[in-house]
Design a protein around this motif. Structure first.
Motif, PDB file in Angstrom:
ATOM      1  N   ASP A 162       0.948  -1.063  -0.066  1.00 21.91           N
ATOM      2  CA  ASP A 162      -0.335  -0.008   0.083  1.00 21.91           C
ATOM      3  C   ASP A 162       0.927   1.004   0.025  1.00 21.91           C
ATOM      4  N   SER A 163       0.044   2.299  -0.369  1.00 17.97           N
ATOM      5  CA  SER A 163       1.499   3.392  -1.015  1.00 17.97           C
ATOM      6  C   SER A 163       1.334   4.553   0.456  1.00 17.97           C
ATOM      7  N   ASP A 164       0.650   4.022   0.842  1.00 25.11           N
ATOM      8  CA  ASP A 164       1.421   4.662   2.786  1.00 25.11           C
ATOM      9  C   ASP A 164       2.286   4.104   3.946  1.00 25.11           C
ATOM     10  N   ASP A 165       2.346   2.633   3.366  1.00 26.73           N
ATOM     11  CA  ASP A 165       3.125   1.665   4.596  1.00 26.73           C
ATOM     12  C   ASP A 165       4.419   1.170   4.212  1.00 26.73           C
ATOM     13  N   ARG A 166       4.977   0.994   4.629  1.00 25.03           N
ATOM     14  CA  ARG A 166       6.733   0.655   4.476  1.00 25.03           C
ATOM     15  C   ARG A 166       7.152  -0.640   4.783  1.00 25.03           C
ATOM     16  N   TRP A 167       8.277  -1.080   4.102  1.00 23.47           N
ATOM     17  CA  TRP A 167       9.060  -2.328   4.651  1.00 23.47           C
ATOM     18  C   TRP A 167       9.798  -2.223   5.279  1.00 23.47           C
ATOM     19  N   ALA A 168      10.331  -3.264   6.269  1.00 23.26           N
ATOM     20  CA  ALA A 168      11.936  -3.030   7.238  1.00 23.26           C
ATOM     21  C   ALA A 168      12.850  -3.992   5.060  1.00 23.26           C
ATOM     22  N   PRO A 169      14.161  -3.266   5.429  1.00 25.33           N
ATOM     23  CA  PRO A 169      14.828  -4.011   4.310  1.00 25.33           C
ATOM     24  C   PRO A 169      14.966  -5.470   3.975  1.00 25.33           C
ATOM     25  N   THR A 170      14.995  -6.146   4.962  1.00 28.47           N
ATOM     26  CA  THR A 170      15.377  -7.806   4.624  1.00 28.47           C
ATOM     27  C   THR A 170      14.003  -7.824   4.203  1.00 28.47           C
ATOM     28  N   LYS A 171      12.466  -7.769   3.685  1.00 31.33           N
ATOM     29  CA  LYS A 171      11.076  -7.606   3.707  1.00 31.33           C
ATOM     30  C   LYS A 171      11.812  -9.483   2.837  1.00 31.33           C
ATOM     31  N   LEU A 172      12.081  -8.245   1.800  1.00 29.87           N
ATOM     32  CA  LEU A 172      11.865  -9.186   0.407  1.00 29.87           C
ATOM     33  C   LEU A 172      12.535 -10.904   0.401  1.00 29.87           C
ATOM     34  N   GLU A 173      13.933  -9.941   1.065  1.00 27.48           N
ATOM     35  CA  GLU A 173      14.780 -11.589   0.892  1.00 27.48           C
ATOM     36  C   GLU A 173      14.031 -12.435   2.010  1.00 27.48           C
ATOM     37  N   ARG A 174      13.205 -12.270   3.343  1.00 28.64           N
ATOM     38  CA  ARG A 174      13.358 -12.989   3.679  1.00 28.64           C
ATOM     39  C   ARG A 174      12.188 -14.081   3.508  1.00 28.64           C
ATOM     40  N   GLN A 175      10.964 -13.351   2.501  1.00 34.48           N
ATOM     41  CA  GLN A 175       9.733 -14.083   1.914  1.00 34.48           C
ATOM     42  C   GLN A 175      10.516 -14.687   1.148  1.00 34.48           C
ATOM     43  N   VAL A 176      11.787 -14.589  -0.109  1.00 39.87           N
ATOM     44  CA  VAL A 176      11.516 -15.105  -0.739  1.00 39.87           C
ATOM     45  C   VAL A 176      12.451 -16.587  -0.613  1.00 39.87           C
ATOM     46  N   GLU A 177      13.403 -15.912   0.074  1.00 38.75           N
ATOM     47  CA  GLU A 177      14.141 -17.354   1.232  1.00 38.75           C
ATOM     48  C   GLU A 177      13.131 -18.585   1.717  1.00 38.75           C
ATOM     49  N   THR A 178      12.298 -17.935   2.216  1.00 41.08           N
ATOM     50  CA  THR A 178      11.161 -18.870   3.053  1.00 41.08           C
ATOM     51  C   THR A 178      10.484 -19.578   1.550  1.00 41.08           C
ATOM     52  N   LEU A 179      10.532 -19.253   1.180  1.00 45.27           N
ATOM     53  CA  LEU A 179       9.381 -19.638   0.126  1.00 45.27           C
ATOM     54  C   LEU A 179      10.165 -20.746  -1.457  1.00 45.27           C
ATOM     55  N   GLU A 180      11.471 -20.051  -0.929  1.00 43.05           N
ATOM     56  CA  GLU A 180      12.903 -21.344  -1.647  1.00 43.05           C
ATOM     57  C   GLU A 180      13.008 -22.552  -1.509  1.00 43.05           C
ATOM     58  N   GLN A 181      12.808 -22.431   0.267  1.00 48.46           N
ATOM     59  CA  GLN A 181      13.744 -23.890   1.286  1.00 48.46           C
ATOM     60  C   GLN A 181      12.259 -24.115   1.144  1.00 48.46           C
ATOM     61  N   ARG A 182      11.305 -24.195   0.675  1.00 52.84           N
ATOM     62  CA  ARG A 182       9.832 -24.934   0.763  1.00 52.84           C
ATOM     63  C   ARG A 182       9.711 -25.917  -0.120  1.00 52.84           C
ATOM     64  N   SER A 183       8.731 -26.965  -0.103  1.00 58.86           N
ATOM     65  CA  SER A 183       8.328 -27.508  -1.298  1.00 58.86           C
ATOM     66  C   SER A 183       7.619 -26.846  -2.450  1.00 58.86           C
ATOM     67  N   ASP A 184       7.434 -27.204  -3.632  1.00 63.26           N
ATOM     68  CA  ASP A 184       6.296 -25.929  -4.607  1.00 63.26           C
ATOM     69  C   ASP A 184       5.039 -25.507  -4.108  1.00 63.26           C
ATOM     70  N   GLU A 185       4.251 -26.412  -3.052  1.00 60.53           N
ATOM     71  CA  GLU A 185       2.616 -26.339  -2.248  1.00 60.53           C
ATOM     72  C   GLU A 185       2.981 -24.746  -2.014  1.00 60.53           C
ATOM     73  N   TRP A 186       3.925 -24.778  -1.189  1.00 59.99           N
ATOM     74  CA  TRP A 186       3.689 -23.194  -0.848  1.00 59.99           C
ATOM     75  C   TRP A 186       4.309 -22.495  -1.909  1.00 59.99           C
ATOM     76  N   VAL A 187       3.452 -21.017  -2.172  1.00 59.00           N
ATOM     77  CA  VAL A 187       3.215 -20.524  -2.961  1.00 59.00           C
ATOM     78  C   VAL A 187       2.800 -18.735  -2.349  1.00 59.00           C
ATOM     79  N   ALA A 188       3.282 -18.844  -1.496  1.00 61.04           N
ATOM     80  CA  ALA A 188       2.934 -17.523  -1.144  1.00 61.04           C
ATOM     81  C   ALA A 188       3.317 -17.345   0.334  1.00 61.04           C
ATOM     82  N   ALA A 189       3.846 -15.954   0.781  1.00 59.42           N
ATOM     83  CA  ALA A 189       4.737 -15.756   2.417  1.00 59.42           C
ATOM     84  C   ALA A 189       3.457 -14.252   2.406  1.00 59.42           C
ATOM     85  N   TYR A 190       3.463 -14.508   3.522  1.00 63.94           N
ATOM     86  CA  TYR A 190       3.122 -12.956   4.539  1.00 63.94           C
ATOM     87  C   TYR A 190       3.940 -12.993   6.182  1.00 63.94           C
ATOM     88  N   CYS A 191       4.092 -11.981   6.790  1.00 64.11           N
ATOM     89  CA  CYS A 191       5.518 -11.591   7.470  1.00 64.11           C
ATOM     90  C   CYS A 191       4.079 -11.081   8.351  1.00 64.11           C
TER      91      CYS A 191
END
Length: 304
Positions: free
Chosen positions: A88-117
């Motif tokens: 959303d255009s009024d929110d802000r992410w911590a610098p590691t947000k995307l890295e941690r989520q992509v890392e989490t999904l790539e460590q899981r099996s193919d059935e894991w298709v999304a992540a939140y935090c």
């Protein structure tokens, strides 16, 4: 091809938009594109976005205001990333947000298709230390915040037990977003939740247990607007609602209780009490929130 396409829909938020864009560009995962979709703003949004001298920033504008769902779909149509991330255009992410989520999904099996935090709410009157202390003394509302899984989480979402702040926390494989045909443009409220439920019907949702989103409350819609949107939301998932209520889960009553709180907070006690009577009986953990709504309602009526 960028790893992540960040979709930022915006409308007349030129003053706060830079913090969202900056937080997307400042990610430790730098392989991103940041697509800002201007939903026919009348302020300085275009000049704010085009002032960025960074090829990763992409600007698109609607000629007429079409709503948040349409703006997100415009961004999705041109996105080239392996993952779609919502912000959303009024929110802000911590610098590691995307890295941690992509890392989490790539460590899981193919059935894991999304992540939140995890989320930190900034400058919320309900999040101040005294209020939090009061709630802890009485007992907090039961919630499965941080839950992971697939279709079984739909019950938790419809029962208002799981709040993901999906509009700014969610990252989804682009192939899944394409498969469910993006956002349902008939929704002007609940669009993020509706989208997430359809994602859960395609695969599993992971959770990164870190507060990687700073969410800035910007005021909410009126109780009447929420009531109308809530009706559309429950009708859309009527089969799921009927199935859950057959199993003894009072989905409709849960939503009536939430509407009661909104009306009470506005100082509109007649519809508030009507929805409270038809809603789920509040547990002891919900009483602080209910009391807060009543107090705010009296304050709003006195200041009107």
């Amino acid at each position: 091809m960028p790893t992540v396409s960040v979709i930022i829909p915006t409308y007349n938020r030129a003053d706060v938009l830079p913090r969202a864009i900056d937080s997307a560009l400042d990610q430790t995962l730098s392989d991103v594109e940041v697509i800002v979709v201007d939903d026919a703003s009348s302020d300085e949004t275009e000049s704010v976005v085009t002032s960025y001298d960074d090829p990763r920033v992409i600007y698109r504008a609607h000629e007429t205001n079409q709503g948040g769902s349409a703006a997100r779909n415009t961004g999705i149509e041109i996105a080239e990333g392996e993952y779609i991330a919502l912000l959303d255009s009024d929110d802000r992410w911590a610098p590691t947000k995307l890295e941690r989520q992509v890392e989490t999904l790539e460590q899981r099996s193919d059935e894991w298709v999304a992540a939140y935090c995890g989320t930190t709410i900034v400058d919320d009157e309900e999040a101040n230390p005294l209020w939090e202390r009061f709630k802890s003394l009485v007992g907090g509302h039961s919630s499965r915040e941080g839950a992971e899984g697939g279709e079984e989480l739909i019950k938790e979402i419809l029962m208002e037990n799981l709040h993901t702040s999906a509009g700014s926390t969610l990252i989804v494989e682009q192939s899944v977003v394409d498969q469910i045909d993006g956002f349902d443009e008939s929704f002007d409220r609940y669009q993020d939740t509706e989208f997430l439920i359809r994602v859960l019907k395609q695969g599993k949702l992971a959770y990164v247990d870190e507060p990687l989103l700073l969410r800035y409350p910007s005021g909410g819609p009126s109780a009447d607007a929420v009531r109308e949107a809530n009706s559309h939301y429950l009708q859309t998932f009527a089969e799921d609602v009927v199935e859950l209520e057959t199993r003894g889960y009072d989905v409709t009553g849960t939503h009536h209780y939430a509407l009661a709180s909104l009306y009470l907070r506005e100082g509109r006690f007649e519809p508030g009490l009507a929805f409270l009577r038809s809603g789920t009986t509040p547990g002891i953990g919900q009483l602080p929130g209910l009391l807060f709504s009543v107090v705010k309602g009296f304050q709003n009526r006195m200041s009107a």
